[in-house]
Scaffold this motif. Structure first.
Motif, mmCIF file in Angstrom:
data_model
loop_
_atom_site.group_PDB
_atom_site.id
_atom_site.type_symbol
_atom_site.label_atom_id
_atom_site.label_comp_id
_atom_site.label_asym_id
_atom_site.label_seq_id
_atom_site.Cartn_x
_atom_site.Cartn_y
_atom_site.Cartn_z
ATOM 1 N N VAL A 145 17.036 -107.373 -60.530
ATOM 2 C CA VAL A 145 16.630 -108.370 -61.529
ATOM 3 C C VAL A 145 15.132 -108.244 -61.815
ATOM 4 O O VAL A 145 14.692 -108.379 -62.965
ATOM 5 N N ALA A 146 14.352 -107.972 -60.781
ATOM 6 C CA ALA A 146 12.905 -107.793 -60.965
ATOM 7 C C ALA A 146 12.607 -106.624 -61.893
ATOM 8 O O ALA A 146 11.726 -106.710 -62.760
ATOM 9 N N GLU A 147 13.346 -105.539 -61.735
ATOM 10 C CA GLU A 147 13.147 -104.380 -62.620
ATOM 11 C C GLU A 147 13.513 -104.726 -64.061
ATOM 12 O O GLU A 147 12.816 -104.329 -65.009
ATOM 13 N N LEU A 148 14.606 -105.480 -64.241
ATOM 14 C CA LEU A 148 14.988 -105.923 -65.591
ATOM 15 C C LEU A 148 13.887 -106.803 -66.187
ATOM 16 O O LEU A 148 13.566 -106.697 -67.376
ATOM 17 N N ALA A 149 13.320 -107.670 -65.337
ATOM 18 C CA ALA A 149 12.272 -108.586 -65.809
ATOM 19 C C ALA A 149 11.038 -107.819 -66.266
ATOM 20 O O ALA A 149 10.482 -108.081 -67.345
ATOM 21 N N GLN A 150 10.605 -106.871 -65.455
ATOM 22 C CA GLN A 150 9.425 -106.090 -65.827
ATOM 23 C C GLN A 150 9.669 -105.322 -67.116
ATOM 24 O O GLN A 150 8.803 -105.306 -68.011
ATOM 25 N N LEU B 38 6.474 -112.624 -61.287
ATOM 26 C CA LEU B 38 7.731 -113.065 -60.685
ATOM 27 C C LEU B 38 7.453 -113.941 -59.471
ATOM 28 O O LEU B 38 6.560 -113.634 -58.679
ATOM 29 N N ALA B 39 8.222 -115.005 -59.317
ATOM 30 C CA ALA B 39 8.215 -115.773 -58.069
ATOM 31 C C ALA B 39 9.596 -115.637 -57.453
ATOM 32 O O ALA B 39 10.606 -115.777 -58.153
ATOM 33 N N VAL B 40 9.635 -115.348 -56.155
ATOM 34 C CA VAL B 40 10.918 -115.119 -55.488
ATOM 35 C C VAL B 40 11.040 -116.053 -54.292
ATOM 36 O O VAL B 40 10.214 -116.012 -53.373
ATOM 37 N N HIS B 41 12.086 -116.887 -54.315
ATOM 38 C CA HIS B 41 12.406 -117.734 -53.168
ATOM 39 C C HIS B 41 13.287 -116.929 -52.230
ATOM 40 O O HIS B 41 14.292 -116.359 -52.652
ATOM 41 N N GLY B 42 12.921 -116.915 -50.946
ATOM 42 C CA GLY B 42 13.581 -116.022 -49.997
ATOM 43 C C GLY B 42 14.915 -116.489 -49.470
ATOM 44 O O GLY B 42 15.248 -116.256 -48.298
ATOM 45 N N ARG B 43 15.704 -117.152 -50.299
ATOM 46 C CA ARG B 43 17.081 -117.504 -49.955
ATOM 47 C C ARG B 43 17.965 -117.200 -51.156
ATOM 48 O O ARG B 43 17.499 -117.174 -52.293
ATOM 49 N N THR B 44 19.257 -117.020 -50.904
ATOM 50 C CA THR B 44 20.201 -116.873 -52.016
ATOM 51 C C THR B 44 20.612 -118.253 -52.510
ATOM 52 O O THR B 44 20.346 -119.271 -51.868
ATOM 53 N N GLN C 219 10.992 -105.961 -50.862
ATOM 54 C CA GLN C 219 11.642 -104.947 -51.708
ATOM 55 C C GLN C 219 11.319 -105.169 -53.185
ATOM 56 O O GLN C 219 11.107 -104.214 -53.935
ATOM 57 N N VAL C 220 11.299 -106.457 -53.584
ATOM 58 C CA VAL C 220 10.949 -106.776 -54.978
ATOM 59 C C VAL C 220 9.531 -106.296 -55.280
ATOM 60 O O VAL C 220 9.281 -105.667 -56.311
ATOM 61 N N LYS C 221 8.609 -106.584 -54.380
ATOM 62 C CA LYS C 221 7.214 -106.173 -54.582
ATOM 63 C C LYS C 221 7.102 -104.657 -54.713
ATOM 64 O O LYS C 221 6.313 -104.143 -55.522
ATOM 65 N N GLN C 222 7.914 -103.927 -53.936
ATOM 66 C CA GLN C 222 7.878 -102.464 -54.002
ATOM 67 C C GLN C 222 8.543 -101.920 -55.268
ATOM 68 O O GLN C 222 8.256 -100.806 -55.696
ATOM 69 N N ALA C 223 9.412 -102.739 -55.883
ATOM 70 C CA ALA C 223 10.183 -102.271 -57.041
ATOM 71 C C ALA C 223 9.441 -102.413 -58.365
ATOM 72 O O ALA C 223 9.798 -101.761 -59.352
ATOM 73 N N VAL C 224 8.416 -103.283 -58.403
ATOM 74 C CA VAL C 224 7.747 -103.573 -59.686
ATOM 75 C C VAL C 224 6.235 -103.513 -59.530
ATOM 76 O O VAL C 224 5.703 -103.540 -58.424
#
Length: 329
Positions: free
Chosen positions: A155-160, A167-173, A189-194
């Motif tokens: 989703v982060a890649e789609l957002a970028q 992006l803000a990411v809450h660490g729970r599903t 992983q999100v930070k490494q992806a974008v």
């Protein structure tokens, strides 16, 4: 310091949007106590709800320092694009899209974190909102719909790709709600992806934890939500620790009383007598919970119906607490 579009934040510590909590009085208080950015309560993209008293109060940013950040929630690309345009014309300088709220009443309308199940719809929403406005658009997500579907990096890649600027990411599903332990591996992983700024969120309860989470995930900053309830000075504590490596002492009781009393006055001014008194109840409960053994004071306080009664009760509570601590010493 992280940038959100053209805005360079004074520090990387942000007040997370919370429905029923991050109203204008609380946002202004948190900014005064060190928050680098504050985000308003989520507002529905549904135009039929725009003229309700609740929405009008949520859309009031009078006297707030720039940049004004507004979070919108919904599940339809066109409706969200229209909501973004409306809020930008109403003074919003940053539009934040909510794909993180786990509340059933939001998810049942295929909004909030429910959107994470449908990456095609996510992509359509992001593109529609980014194209609709000239102001920067940000996104708040969870790590996924369930522990079996942690798709935040995708989703982060789609957002970028769609032009989201942070992006803000809450660490729970979504399935975890606010239970279970937050996991920060997915945020890492999100930070490494974008390449865009990423802000970590979830169970960041003090200054040391904020620094640990930023170091572990590589995040550019943190969002603090529930830990600021009754402790708005947490922002200056985190900022000071990130800058110096030193922990600030807890505020003296006299300062807590000053902050709380000013907060109550701001609530009365903003909401008026009837609502202000009722909204003050939950805030007073949060401020005093560590001093109020057995919640005895809170039970009495919640029966009070007038501003002056509330203010007098809080003043008496602090006098009693100071006297009790003095005797214990």
């Amino acid at each position: 310091m992280p940038n959100i579009g053209p805005y360079t934040l004074p520090n990387p510590v942000i007040l997370a949007p919370m429905a029923g909590v991050t109203d204008r009085p609380f946002r202004q208080l948190c900014r005064n106590l060190g928050a680098g950015l504050v985000v308003g309560e989520m507002v529905s993209a549904d135009p039929s709800l725009r003229n309700t008293r609740k929405s009008q109060l949520r859309l009031d940013h009078t006297g707030e320092p720039e940049p004004i950040a507004v979070q919108i929630v919904g599940g339809d690309p066109d409706m969200l694009a229209n909501a973004a345009r409306f809020n930008a014309s109403n003074g919003a300088q940053i539009i934040d899209i909510n794909m993180g709220c786990p509340a059933k009443k939001v998810c049942n309308k295929a909004a909030g974190s429910a959107l994470l199940k449908d990456e095609t719809l996510v992509k359509d929403i992001l593109q529609a909102v980014v194209e609709a406005v000239d102001v920067p658009v940000t996104l708040k997500i969870r790590t996924g719909w369930s522990p079996e579907l942690r798709n935040a990096p995708r989703v982060a890649e789609l957002a970028q790709a769609a032009g989201i600027v942070s992006l803000a990411v809450h660490g729970r599903t979504r399935a975890c709600g606010y239970k279970n332990t937050v996991e920060y591996d997915t945020i890492r992983q999100v930070k490494q992806a974008v390449d865009i700024p990423v802000f970590a969120n979830g169970d960041i309860t003090d200054a040391r934890k904020a620094a640990e989470v930023m170091n572990y995930t590589g995040a550019d900053g943190v969002l603090i939500g529930r830990a600021a309830q009754g402790r708005p000075w947490i922002f200056r504590e985190v900022v000071h620790y990130l800058r110096t490596g030193e922990l600030l002492p807890a505020p003296e009781l006299a300062e807590v009383e000053r902050i709380l009393t000013a907060h109550m006055d701001a609530l009365y001014d903003f909401y008026g007598d009837y609502l202000g008194v009722r909204i003050a109840r939950k805030h007073v409960g949060w401020y005093l919970q560590q001093h109020d053994e057995g919640s005895a004071f809170r039970k009495t306080f919640n029966q009070l119906e007038q501003q002056q009664q509330q203010l007098a009760a809080v003043a008496e509570f602090f006098r009693d607490t100071v006297r009790r601590k003095g005797m214990a010493a």
